[in-house]
Scaffold this motif. Structure first.
Motif, PDB file in Angstrom:
ATOM      1  N   ILE A 240     -10.925   3.399  -2.201  1.00 17.17           N
ATOM      2  CA  ILE A 240     -10.081   3.186  -3.383  1.00 17.17           C
ATOM      3  C   ILE A 240     -10.630   2.081  -4.281  1.00 17.17           C
TER       4      ILE A 240
ATOM      5  N   LEU B  98      -2.857   2.603  -9.803  1.00 16.93           N
ATOM      6  CA  LEU B  98      -4.016   2.975  -8.987  1.00 16.93           C
ATOM      7  C   LEU B  98      -5.127   1.936  -9.129  1.00 16.93           C
TER       8      LEU B  98
ATOM      9  N   THR C 122       0.826  -1.211   0.000  1.00 14.55           N
ATOM     10  CA  THR C 122       0.000   0.000   0.000  1.00 14.55           C
ATOM     11  C   THR C 122       0.855   1.254   0.000  1.00 14.55           C
TER      12      THR C 122
ATOM     13  N   LEU D  27       1.268   3.701  -3.454  1.00 14.29           N
ATOM     14  CA  LEU D  27       0.924   5.122  -3.546  1.00 14.29           C
ATOM     15  C   LEU D  27       2.142   5.962  -3.929  1.00 14.29           C
TER      16      LEU D  27
ATOM     17  N   GLY E 102      -6.854  -0.397  -6.240  1.00 10.93           N
ATOM     18  CA  GLY E 102      -8.302  -0.538  -6.081  1.00 10.93           C
ATOM     19  C   GLY E 102      -8.745  -1.985  -6.080  1.00 10.93           C
TER      20      GLY E 102
END
Length: 753
Positions: free
Chosen positions: A318, A306, A99, A103, A310
């Motif tokens: 997300i 991204l 995670t 990002l 998700g």
């Protein structure tokens, strides 16, 4: 928070099935040959000098090479789906690291998009100064064109990249060959050292490093590759090698052809003014192609990262980005987010660029530092992931890519960290705090882990903490390790059992040696047990056995074995393989089968039985030979093949060859070949006619083997006749054979993990 695996398929559904050239080599090469080559290499060369610029190139390329090797090792050891580096890291270090770095990777790639668009706009206003008041409009227009192609789909973007590559190739030839006529040794010598007043190379490294960050562009397309485990290593290494060679040639020619002052003041203009045959417009076309293709590559990759975040649903809200559009699952929602990030940056940089400034204070330089930092931290985590995977020594770590060692990953991680802190100390500290905060928050949120304290010392607390955390982590065959308990009557006389157990574990698992002393009517056995345990520990020290010995004194063997199987563990670490020798006395055959059935059926452990062992049969040094596997079923074959693979890791057994004997159909042979290919274990398969008696062909084929594994399926304790037959066959047929292990598997070891 509920997290489902079904999403994993979503990100990988569809896809374009690109090959190595189109899916990895082309986007990676075009991303590397970007803004820096045209707009900043000459500036760095003029400021740092030829020698220091080569050092900067070498350090940057070595970091990218180490990261490429780490990516190759991870990508060829696991199934690769959409999400690129994020997917690889999250599957190695878990969702918490995944995670935080996912990002970071998304932000770094999103920032690299306006960085390269700025380069394209800067080249236009440099060529036609009257366009400078329209600098913001130029930025937005170029960004809009790229967004259109990405919105249309990755196949459109890849087609455009082929055109871009052709233009870029011609352009590179034009600006490399043009100034050769001006090359002089005197000018080359004058450019060897740094410019006057230049003390530190760190800012120049920060400006140049984005040149070698394009290796991620091909990795980002992982979900759209036909064979990602082949394409990612080959395409990325080829692109990096091609680009570094071109940068070296450019630096060498420029050092001997251009005056230092012009390289610092007008790094781009001297390329157009010295273009081959006066083709300045091809240099302009090249810089447009290079910068816009790089921006296009990142604009393709960032939304896919991204989307993969998700799919894994690692953050609140997300999950909305997991859904794609069309048969190729295009991440349209994620593309919108990228556009919303890029637009304000383009406007801000456009307003700064409306007034002409020197190269050193250009918005391009300001952004290059930020882009470099984000990529350095991304690369550092990738190398850490490869180090953890390799140095963790899971038997499942069997990458097809062989040119990797954990020391490469250590170098990559350390070099990235040092470079980041040298570029900007406080920004690096802030980045680490943010990444660390995301890690601990997601760790608490997703895994709900607790932490042990350190009141009794660091070592004790770490052991306690890890043992408490281990049961909370999901069990997976990928993490299977041989945890072997050796049942041994006289360790001093049967050291072969312990030696083979050490050979099978290869420092991957925990070994214990259990001596059961049958002493009927003994009430005061404490002193006897203590004395015997002390002798076993001394024996382990003398022979350098890395095993944990224990002694059990009981009135009956059956009672002792029941007790050992129930209690010999430090949950969740318990033996998954019970290893012992074959009973050679007839009167012990029946209880032996009873014990074996209890081990396998009642306690769900696998069993390894050395059928013809003695101290003389302990593992020796071999210069070759074969390890023979007599395959009966996939459950037993998986365990045997993993153990055989571990044996091959020993330096004395590296030249040995695995042979699998299969008494089945051609279709089954084909299936097993495919399974071995997926498992990344090379082996020869010898098919024998179905229905052939094993005890007839075994001595004929495996008489000269170094080690033999046989799956043992007939261990029913109720069938006394079968017990006698098996005992007779083993005693007669295996007496003069190489060491033979009878294997009973509980199915936990999975060859395809």
């Amino acid at each position: 928070m509920e997290r489902k695996n079904s999403g994993a398929e979503a990100v990988n559904s569809g896809g374009y099935n690109f090959g190595t050239f189109g899916g990895v080599y082309t986007p990676a090469l075009l991303t590397i040959l970007g803004l820096v080559m045209y707009m900043r290499t000459n500036f760095v060369l003029g400021s740092a000098g030829f020698v220091n610029t080569l050092i900067i190139l070498g350090v940057g390329a070595s970091i990218s090479l180490a990261t490429t090797l780490s990516i190759a090792a991870i990508a060829t050891n696991t199934e690769v789906r959409g999400g690129g580096a994020y997917y690889l890291i999250s599957r190695v270090l878990g969702p918490s690291f995944g995670t935080s770095i996912g990002l970071t990777l998304f932000v770094s790639q999103s920032l690299a998009i306006p960085f390269n668009i700025l380069g394209a706009s800067e080249s236009l206003v440099t060529q036609w100064p009257e366009l400078r008041p329209y600098f913001p409009l130029l930025n937005l227009s170029l960004g809009g064109i790229l967004a259109f192609f990405v919105w249309k789909g990755a196949d459109w973007a890849i087609r455009v990249q082929y055109v871009i590559m052709a233009v870029l190739g011609i352009s590179v030839m034009v600006f490399l060959l043009g100034p050769i006529g001006n090359f002089s040794l005197e000018n080359f010598v004058s450019n060897l050292g740094p410019a006057e007043g230049v003390v530190s190379m760190i800012p120049l490294f920060a400006i140049f490093f984005p040149a070698v960050t394009g290796i991620m562009a091909g990795v980002n397309m992982s979900g759209d590759l036909k064979e990602p485990h082949r394409s990612i290593p080959r395409g990325t290494l080829a692109a990096l090698g091609t680009a570094v060679a071109l940068y070296f040639v450019q630096i060498f020619i420029a050092a001997g052809s251009f005056p230092r002052e012009e390289m610092i003041r007008t790094p781009y203009q001297i390329l157009t003014s010295n273009a081959l045959w006066g083709l300045w417009f091809m240099v302009l076309a090249g810089v447009q192609a290079a910068t816009l293709s790089t921006a296009l590559g990142w604009m393709l990759g960032a939304p896919r990262v991204l989307q993969s975040l998700g799919v894994d649903n690692v953050l609140p809200g997300i999950r909305v980005f997991r859904k794609g559009v069309g048969p190729q699952n295009e991440p349209r929602r994620a593309i919108v987010v990228v556009i919303l990030i890029v637009l304000p940056i383009l406007l801000w940089a456009g307003m700064l660029g409306r007034s002409e400034s020197d190269v050193e204070h250009s918005p391009i330089n300001l952004m290059s530092e930020l882009v470099s930092l984000f990529f350095l931290f991304t690369y550092a985590i990738i190398n850490i992931a490869a180090f953890v995977e390799s140095h963790g020594a899971n038997p499942s770590f069997r990458p097809r890519f062989r040119f990797f060692h954990w020391t490469v990953a250590v170098y990559g991680a350390v070099a990235c960290s040092i470079a980041a802190f040298l570029i900007d100390l406080w920004l690096s500290v802030a980045a680490i705090v943010i990444i660390g905060g995301l890690y601990f928050w997601s760790r608490y949120r997703n895994l709900e882990m607790e932490y042990g304290d350190a009141r009794r010392g660091f070592l004790y607390s770490r052991i306690r903490s890890m043992l408490l955390q281990l049961p909370r982590l999901p069990l997976h065959p990928k993490n299977w390790r041989p945890t072997i308990a050796v049942l041994i009557e006289e360790p001093e006389k049967r050291s072969d059992l312990v030696e083979y157990a050490l050979l099978f574990s290869q420092h991957r698992g925990i070994l214990s040696m259990i001596q059961i002393i049958e002493l009927p009517g003994c009430l005061e056995f404490g002193e006897l047990r203590t004395k015997r345990l002390r002798a076993l520990r001394e024996l382990c020290r003398e022979r350098e056995w890395q095993v944990f010995p224990t002694v059990v004194v009981a009135p009956e063997f059956d009672v002792a074995l029941h007790t050992v199987l129930q209690s010999h563990s430090l949950d969740p670490i318990r033996p998954n393989i019970i290893m012992m020798g074959w009973p050679h006395q007839k009167e012990r055959v029946r209880p032996f089968f009873t014990h074996l059935q209890m081990i396998v059926n009642d306690f769900n452990r696998s069993a390894l039985l050395l059928a013809n062992g003695s101290d003389a049969s302990a593992p020796r040094r071999f210069d070759g030979g074969t390890i023979d596997i007599w395959w009966q079923s996939q459950k037993g074959g998986s365990l045997i093949t993993i153990l055989a693979y571990l044996v091959q890791l020993d330096r004395n057994w590296r030249k040995s060859v695995l042979r699998i004997f299969l008494m089945d159909s051609k279709a089954e042979e084909k299936r097993i070949r495919q399974m071995l290919e997926r498992a990344r274990i090379p082996a020869e398969i010898v098919r024998i006619a179905p229905g052939t008696k094993l005890h007839v062909v075994l001595p004929r084929f495996s008489f000269n083997a170094e080690l033999v594994f046989i799956e043992f399926t007939e261990y029913d304790a109720r069938d006394e006749r079968r017990q006698r037959v098996n005992h007779y066959l083993i005693e007669r047929e295996l007496k003069n054979m190489p060491p033979c292990f009878l294997v009973v598997s509980n199915g936990e070891a999975d060859l395809l993990a």
